[in-house]
Design an enzyme around this catalytic site. Structure first.
Site, PDB file in Angstrom:
ATOM      1  N   GLY A  40      47.410  39.635  52.983  1.00 39.85           N
ATOM      2  CA  GLY A  40      48.333  39.967  51.895  1.00 39.85           C
ATOM      3  C   GLY A  40      49.763  39.933  52.399  1.00 39.85           C
ATOM      4  O   GLY A  40      50.073  40.477  53.459  1.00 39.85           O
ATOM      5  N   LEU A  43      55.132  43.094  49.539  1.00 41.02           N
ATOM      6  CA  LEU A  43      56.113  43.902  50.262  1.00 41.02           C
ATOM      7  C   LEU A  43      55.508  44.600  51.465  1.00 41.02           C
ATOM      8  O   LEU A  43      56.126  44.644  52.539  1.00 41.02           O
ATOM      9  CB  LEU A  43      56.748  44.925  49.320  1.00 41.02           C
ATOM     10  CG  LEU A  43      57.792  44.366  48.364  1.00 41.02           C
ATOM     11  CD1 LEU A  43      58.357  45.463  47.488  1.00 41.02           C
ATOM     12  CD2 LEU A  43      58.923  43.681  49.136  1.00 41.02           C
ATOM     13  N   ALA A  44      54.306  45.165  51.330  1.00 38.07           N
ATOM     14  CA  ALA A  44      53.681  45.852  52.461  1.00 38.07           C
ATOM     15  C   ALA A  44      53.286  44.852  53.540  1.00 38.07           C
ATOM     16  O   ALA A  44      53.675  44.983  54.710  1.00 38.07           O
ATOM     17  CB  ALA A  44      52.470  46.656  51.995  1.00 38.07           C
ATOM     18  N   GLY A  45      52.510  43.827  53.160  1.00 37.59           N
ATOM     19  CA  GLY A  45      52.046  42.860  54.143  1.00 37.59           C
ATOM     20  C   GLY A  45      53.155  42.002  54.714  1.00 37.59           C
ATOM     21  O   GLY A  45      53.170  41.699  55.917  1.00 37.59           O
ATOM     22  N   ARG A 337      55.292  59.261  34.211  1.00 38.95           N
ATOM     23  CA  ARG A 337      54.588  58.209  33.490  1.00 38.95           C
ATOM     24  C   ARG A 337      53.310  58.708  32.814  1.00 38.95           C
ATOM     25  O   ARG A 337      52.995  58.287  31.697  1.00 38.95           O
ATOM     26  CB  ARG A 337      54.233  57.071  34.461  1.00 38.95           C
ATOM     27  CG  ARG A 337      55.443  56.290  34.903  1.00 38.95           C
ATOM     28  CD  ARG A 337      55.094  55.206  35.885  1.00 38.95           C
ATOM     29  NE  ARG A 337      56.283  54.415  36.198  1.00 38.95           N
ATOM     30  CZ  ARG A 337      56.298  53.404  37.054  1.00 38.95           C
ATOM     31  NH1 ARG A 337      55.197  53.061  37.697  1.00 38.95           N
ATOM     32  NH2 ARG A 337      57.402  52.733  37.282  1.00 38.95           N
ATOM     33  N   HIS A 429      48.410  49.871  35.092  1.00 37.51           N
ATOM     34  CA  HIS A 429      49.469  49.340  35.947  1.00 37.51           C
ATOM     35  C   HIS A 429      49.086  49.452  37.428  1.00 37.51           C
ATOM     36  O   HIS A 429      48.438  48.583  37.982  1.00 37.51           O
ATOM     37  CB  HIS A 429      50.770  50.091  35.638  1.00 37.51           C
ATOM     38  CG  HIS A 429      51.971  49.632  36.398  1.00 37.51           C
ATOM     39  ND1 HIS A 429      52.305  48.306  36.518  1.00 37.51           N
ATOM     40  CD2 HIS A 429      52.919  50.310  37.069  1.00 37.51           C
ATOM     41  CE1 HIS A 429      53.419  48.189  37.237  1.00 37.51           C
ATOM     42  NE2 HIS A 429      53.797  49.396  37.601  1.00 37.51           N
ATOM     43  N   GLU A 453      49.762  49.572  48.360  1.00 38.45           N
ATOM     44  CA  GLU A 453      48.959  50.017  47.221  1.00 38.45           C
ATOM     45  C   GLU A 453      47.471  49.984  47.516  1.00 38.45           C
ATOM     46  O   GLU A 453      46.689  50.676  46.866  1.00 38.45           O
ATOM     47  CB  GLU A 453      49.265  49.150  45.990  1.00 38.45           C
ATOM     48  CG  GLU A 453      48.614  49.641  44.710  1.00 38.45           C
ATOM     49  CD  GLU A 453      48.930  48.789  43.493  1.00 38.45           C
ATOM     50  OE1 GLU A 453      48.396  49.093  42.407  1.00 38.45           O
ATOM     51  OE2 GLU A 453      49.709  47.824  43.615  1.00 38.45           O
ATOM     52  N   ARG A 463      51.581  58.030  40.231  1.00 31.79           N
ATOM     53  CA  ARG A 463      52.722  57.605  41.050  1.00 31.79           C
ATOM     54  C   ARG A 463      54.010  57.731  40.263  1.00 31.79           C
ATOM     55  O   ARG A 463      54.092  57.276  39.125  1.00 31.79           O
ATOM     56  CB  ARG A 463      52.540  56.159  41.510  1.00 31.79           C
ATOM     57  CG  ARG A 463      53.732  55.624  42.293  1.00 31.79           C
ATOM     58  CD  ARG A 463      53.498  54.211  42.763  1.00 31.79           C
ATOM     59  NE  ARG A 463      53.397  53.263  41.684  1.00 31.79           N
ATOM     60  CZ  ARG A 463      54.438  52.753  41.028  1.00 31.79           C
ATOM     61  NH1 ARG A 463      55.676  53.145  41.304  1.00 31.79           N
ATOM     62  NH2 ARG A 463      54.257  51.856  40.075  1.00 31.79           N
ATOM     63  N   LEU A 469      57.467  50.333  45.637  1.00 36.63           N
ATOM     64  CA  LEU A 469      58.219  49.518  46.589  1.00 36.63           C
ATOM     65  C   LEU A 469      58.560  50.341  47.827  1.00 36.63           C
ATOM     66  O   LEU A 469      58.551  49.837  48.948  1.00 36.63           O
ATOM     67  CB  LEU A 469      59.495  48.992  45.937  1.00 36.63           C
ATOM     68  CG  LEU A 469      59.322  48.260  44.597  1.00 36.63           C
ATOM     69  CD1 LEU A 469      60.651  47.676  44.129  1.00 36.63           C
ATOM     70  CD2 LEU A 469      58.290  47.164  44.711  1.00 36.63           C
TER      71      LEU A 469
END
Length: 665
Positions: A40, A43-45, A337, A429, A453, A463, A469
């Site tokens: 992946g 953003l994380a990977g 949310r 989501h 995630e 969350r 992010l």
């Protein structure tokens, strides 16, 4: 098996600092002898791959997309949280930590969340250095806006394209390392199994999605950063390719799965338009800063609007119900949310939904046009401006902040949101559940890590907006690169991991057998036929409103659907070619198994948390019973060791607990 979170001792504010001082490290000369696989490249990977390569490790990065630039992180719109207190409104590391834990219904791991709040400020500095074009105020300083569930402005943003800009920053950092030869990039490759050698993760089996070739890849550690599993509902805000396969494959090899039934229901999505829709579209939560949410007060007005006899702009102010402002005056339209989603569903279930399906509420910017317009008129020195001039000036300000979102809405709905209020409705989501990890972000498989995630640790039952992010980049840039060294320090003399071993052979054979089944099965139904059926069961019985009877029905129905899938699924095309239906078949097979676990987890949780309410508790007596059962949560204080929601409410972790059986077999 004992679950050990490896959370350091001591006060929360000192844990990460003290831990870094004592953790095992790999010296720079030895890092070049160690290989790491990252699955992946969102953003994380992407940030993990770039940082690990920068440190000197040899990285193999895998993405099922044709480029890391197409990872679903690009779809994030509203912003990224960081406790920098640029607005001077009382923000702090502690307040970001507190908001995150409280927003997650006190079901996240506190030590991980405090660390997340600590490193959040570093993320902004890193991204500014990479050239991410964050919005700036009139003085040139980075601007902030507020998001739901908080009382401060801590969200950094780049118009409505924050995810895209942050991903481009991580992608540029990756490209630098690809050019240096420190990252070997495998685009259009999908991980289909993890290989365990002597109890440790030592590689993966991947399929080249273009040629169909099955490949073996070895490494000293495997990092899964494959995102969330919201597409188990079929309709969600996720990209259609987003899936659970990487996380599910490591789960089936021994990595525990935590909180699978915690799904974020985002309140600000474009409503479903019909039965043949393939995905839903998110409208950024940042719109709730300036948009007011309402429905008509009177059912006769609802009926007139649905019939096309009345326009929402014709409804007088006193005939509108700004229900969030009415119910939650302290937060107004910026409630968390889960609260906003439940409130919208309640109004629509009561008959006040404003579109043809009865599943929509209004998000109205008319008041902001006037508020901003009057301010601009004063700044420009205009005397006695007309109402039309004021509205036009206000619209320009709103356009500067959210213009691309308004444009996207108009293209999809074919209505001008500057002229007519947007229509929104809650949709699936983010997923807070995921693979269980310890403080080092390692799963219950030694050498197998899970970040972003795809893991469960930071967000509890809900969350907060703009924290996805933050977690992805915190894990990738600032946490994993430290903690993975603690494990890899023992591998500096191991040498290359061979792929011609029985373990790799067996894993490859299992993958090929599964693929051959799909292409040779003479079934009668498409993959989407099963995915849609699964999604309907999940939404109807495992969605925002749940009850024991419905969850038991869901478990039974998913089990039967899964059996039928393996008998009657039809996959056209061959194995040794580009075949999207084949790739989708494997992903839906994993969703069917996850869906069953999801419903089992929801059934065991006799509680209402996050966006999910158990109907049995929707009475004064039920609520009193729930509060009594969970009074330790309600009366929670920062004392002692952290609580840690693991598999069910019975498995709340203080230090180590014994798990007597697997969560899914």
């Amino acid at each position: 098996m004992a679950l050990n979170s490896r959370v350091p001792k001591g006060p929360l504010k000192d844990k990460w600092t003290d831990y870094k001082n004592e953790i095992n490290l790999v010296n720079p000369a030895n890092k070049r002898h160690i290989d790491v696989i990252v699955v992946g490249t969102g953003l994380a990977g992407g940030s993990a791959s770039a940082t690990l390569a920068e440190l000197g490790y040899n990285v193999k990065a895998f993405a099922y997309q044709d480029s890391p630039r197409r990872a679903h992180s690009i779809a994030a719109q509203g912003g990224i949280n960081a406790a920098k207190n640029y607005q001077g409104d009382g923000d702090s590391t502690y307040r970001l930590f507190y908001d995150t834990v409280k927003g997650g219904d006190y079901r996240s791991r506190e030590a991980n969340v405090y660390r997340l709040a600590e490193v959040s400020a570093n993320i902004i500095d890193q991204c500014v250095a990479q050239g991410v074009p964050f919005a700036r105020d009139y003085g040139g300083l980075l601007d902030n806006r507020s998001f739901g569930g908080v009382l401060v402005s801590r969200t950094f943003y780049a118009k409505g394209q924050t995810g895209q800009q942050l991903l481009l920053g991580a992608y540029s950092a990756m490209n630098r390392q690809i050019a240096r030869g420190k990252i070997e990039m495998f685009n259009r490759h999908e991980m289909l199994d993890v290989v365990i050698v002597d109890g440790k993760a030592r590689g993966i089996i991947a399929r080249n999605l273009v040629t169909g070739e099955i490949e073996r890849h070895s490494a000293h550690a495997v990092v899964v950063a494959s995102g969330g599993y919201g597409n188990v509902y079929f309709l969600s805000t996720n990209a259609m390719g987003s899936n659970v396969t990487a996380g599910w494959k490591i789960h089936k090899k021994g990595a525990y799965f935590a909180n699978p039934c915690y799904t974020q229901i985002h309140p600000t999505c474009i409503p479903r338009s019909g039965d043949y829709q393939s995905k839903l579209t998110l409208m950024s939560e940042s719109l709730r800063n300036d948009g007011r949410i309402w429905v008509p007060k009177h059912l006769k007005d609802v009926e007139a609007i649905r019939a096309g006899k009345l326009k929402p702009t014709q409804l007088k102010e006193e005939d509108r119900d700004y229900y969030l402002e009415r119910r939650y005056p302290a937060f107004g339209n910026l409630v968390p949310r889960d609260v906003a989603s439940r409130a919208a569903k309640e109004r629509c279930d009561a008959g006040y939904g404003v579109n043809a399906t009865g599943e929509a509420v209004y998000l109205d910017f008319a008041a902001s046009f006037i508020r901003y317009g009057e301010e601009q008129a004063k700044i420009k020195g205009l005397k006695n401006p007309s109402k039309a001039e004021i509205i036009n000036l206000g619209r320009e300000i709103v356009k500067a902040k959210y213009g691309n979102l308004f444009q996207m809405y108009e293209k999809i709905v074919d209505e001008n949101p500057y002229e007519t209020p947007m229509m929104i409705y809650p949709a699936v989501h983010y997923t807070m559940g995921g693979v269980w990890v310890d403080y080092n972000l390692m799963t219950t498989i030694p050498g197998c890590y899970c970040i972003g995630e795809a893991n469960f640790s930071d967000h509890g039952a809900n969350r907060l907006g703009a924290s996805a992010l933050m977690q992805g980049l915190a894990d990738g840039y600032f946490v994993l690169p430290y903690t993975i060294g603690d494990y890899l320090a023992d591998d500096i003399r191991t040498g290359k991991i061979p792929t011609d071993t029985p373990e790799f052979e067996a894993a490859e054979k299992a993958v090929k057998d599964s693929i051959n089944f799909f292409v040779n099965n003479k079934g009668t139904h498409s993959v989407d036929y099963y995915h849609k059926k699964l999604g309907k069961i999940m939404w109807d019985k495992c969605g925002m409103s749940r009850n024991a009877e419905g969850l038991k029905e869901a478990i039974s129905e998913i089990s039967e659907l899964r059996k039928d899938f393996w008998k009657n699924v039809s996959v056209p095309g061959g194995a040794n070619e580009y075949n999207e239906e084949l790739a989708k078949a494997g992903r839906v097979a994993d969703f069917l198994e996850l869906g069953e676990l999801f419903a089992k987890d929801a059934l065991v949780r006799e509680e209402s948390a996050g966006g999910h309410f158990r109907e049995e508790y929707q009475t004064p007596e039920g609520e009193a019973k729930r509060l009594k059962e969970f009074q330790f949560v309600s009366a929670w204080e920062y004392k002692g060791e952290p609580k840690d929601a693991v598999l069910h409410k019975e498995a709340l972790e203080y230090e180590n607990i014994e798990v007597k059986e697997r969560s899914y077999k």
